[in-house]
Scaffold this active site. Sequence first.
Site, short mmCIF file in Angstrom:
data_model
loop_
_atom_site.label_atom_id
_atom_site.label_comp_id
_atom_site.label_asym_id
_atom_site.label_seq_id
_atom_site.Cartn_x
_atom_site.Cartn_y
_atom_site.Cartn_z
N ASN A 79 -5.13 -6.14 5.60
CA ASN A 79 -5.33 -6.80 6.53
C ASN A 79 -6.25 -6.72 6.89
OD1 ASN A 79 -4.59 -8.30 8.70
ND2 ASN A 79 -4.42 -7.23 10.35
N TRP A 80 -7.58 -7.92 5.97
CA TRP A 80 -9.02 -7.10 7.05
C TRP A 80 -9.18 -8.20 8.37
CZ3 TRP A 80 -12.43 -9.52 1.83
CH2 TRP A 80 -11.96 -8.64 0.63
N LYS A 81 -9.09 -8.57 8.79
CA LYS A 81 -8.98 -8.50 10.45
C LYS A 81 -10.02 -9.90 10.25
CE LYS A 81 -6.02 -4.97 11.91
NZ LYS A 81 -5.82 -4.01 13.30
N HIS A 135 0.77 -11.37 13.78
CA HIS A 135 0.08 -10.08 14.22
C HIS A 135 0.32 -9.59 15.72
CE1 HIS A 135 -2.97 -6.22 14.10
NE2 HIS A 135 -2.48 -6.47 12.82
N GLU A 144 -1.90 -8.76 17.36
CA GLU A 144 -3.51 -9.48 17.77
C GLU A 144 -3.00 -10.83 18.32
OE1 GLU A 144 -5.85 -7.52 14.22
OE2 GLU A 144 -5.78 -4.92 15.25
N GLU A 186 4.66 -2.24 13.22
CA GLU A 186 3.38 -1.53 13.26
C GLU A 186 3.64 -1.64 14.69
OE1 GLU A 186 0.16 -3.50 10.59
OE2 GLU A 186 0.46 -5.03 12.11
N GLY A 241 -5.08 1.08 14.68
CA GLY A 241 -6.92 1.06 14.48
C GLY A 241 -7.35 2.17 15.83
N SER A 270 -3.21 2.44 11.33
CA SER A 270 -3.50 3.79 10.99
C SER A 270 -3.52 4.34 9.79
CB SER A 270 -3.79 4.60 12.03
OG SER A 270 -4.02 3.76 12.99
N GLY A 326 -7.86 -0.94 8.52
CA GLY A 326 -9.39 -0.13 8.32
C GLY A 326 -9.50 -0.04 7.33
P1 PGA Z 1 -5.05 -0.27 11.03
O1 PGA Z 1 -4.12 -1.71 11.02
O2 PGA Z 1 -5.04 0.10 9.72
O3 PGA Z 1 -6.33 -0.20 11.05
O4 PGA Z 1 -4.09 0.43 12.11
C1 PGA Z 1 -3.31 -2.46 11.01
C2 PGA Z 1 -2.86 -3.50 11.67
O5 PGA Z 1 -2.82 -4.13 12.20
O6 PGA Z 1 -2.45 -3.98 10.03
#
Ligand code: PGA
Length: 249
Positions: free
Chosen positions: A10-12, A95, A97, A167, A173, A213, A235
Amino acid sequence: MARRKIIAGNWKMNMTPTEAVELINTLKPLVATDDADVVFCVPAIDIIPAMEAAKGSNIAIGAENMYFEEKGAYTGEISPAMLTDAGVKYVVLGHSERREYFAETSETVNKKMLKAFEHGITPIMCCGETLTQREQGVTMDFIRQQVKVGFLGVTAEQAATAVIAYEPIWAIGTGKTATTEQAQEVCKGIRECIAEIYDAATAEKIRIQYGGSVNAATAPELFAQPDIDGGLVGGAALKPDFGKIVNWK
Ligand code: PGA
């Protein structure tokens, strides 16, 4: 039958189109595998160049979001047909976010789920609790609600092809991965919830990822759990480490 693992990046909001092509060219040889589905979920503007760069490889390109209407006056949104026309097979929906910063609710996620299936796009539906909810002991209640509302009106046949990403928000993150036991416990609970909504056969088929993470060090133990069918990786998906995560065995 064993479920095939699915490992998605997931590049965000990272990577310009130019950087996207460079990253895919770097990662292409590192993520080659016959053992798992490999998906890069990228920003909308990167989809077409990413698709081109990934051609001939085992990388599928996914989107990070999609709107639930066919077309029209929805400035700034991306329609399902735009995604399928570009060759997109997967879309991340709900997601945390997007729920937190862009007012997505389980109800809008449900509308998007139905639309994705209608267009033959596989949703990767995210769910997960906050730290407060975990401390209050309501993790599973909260996640069961997210899953139940997210899947309203989805048929068993469709659900069997879906992907759910568990998640925990406190692990995204932050460098704090859930323990293997915590991750397995919730993924198992999600599978039980799907069995309750549908049946055992559907629950057996649906793929459930862990995300938060994930890195090359934690992936092997997480992915070896009976109810964890891969990962949604933020990440670490932007680094060569992603090759190690994909080839975790
Ligand atoms: P992260 O993100 O691996 O940077 O914790 C995961 C995600 O939000 O899909």
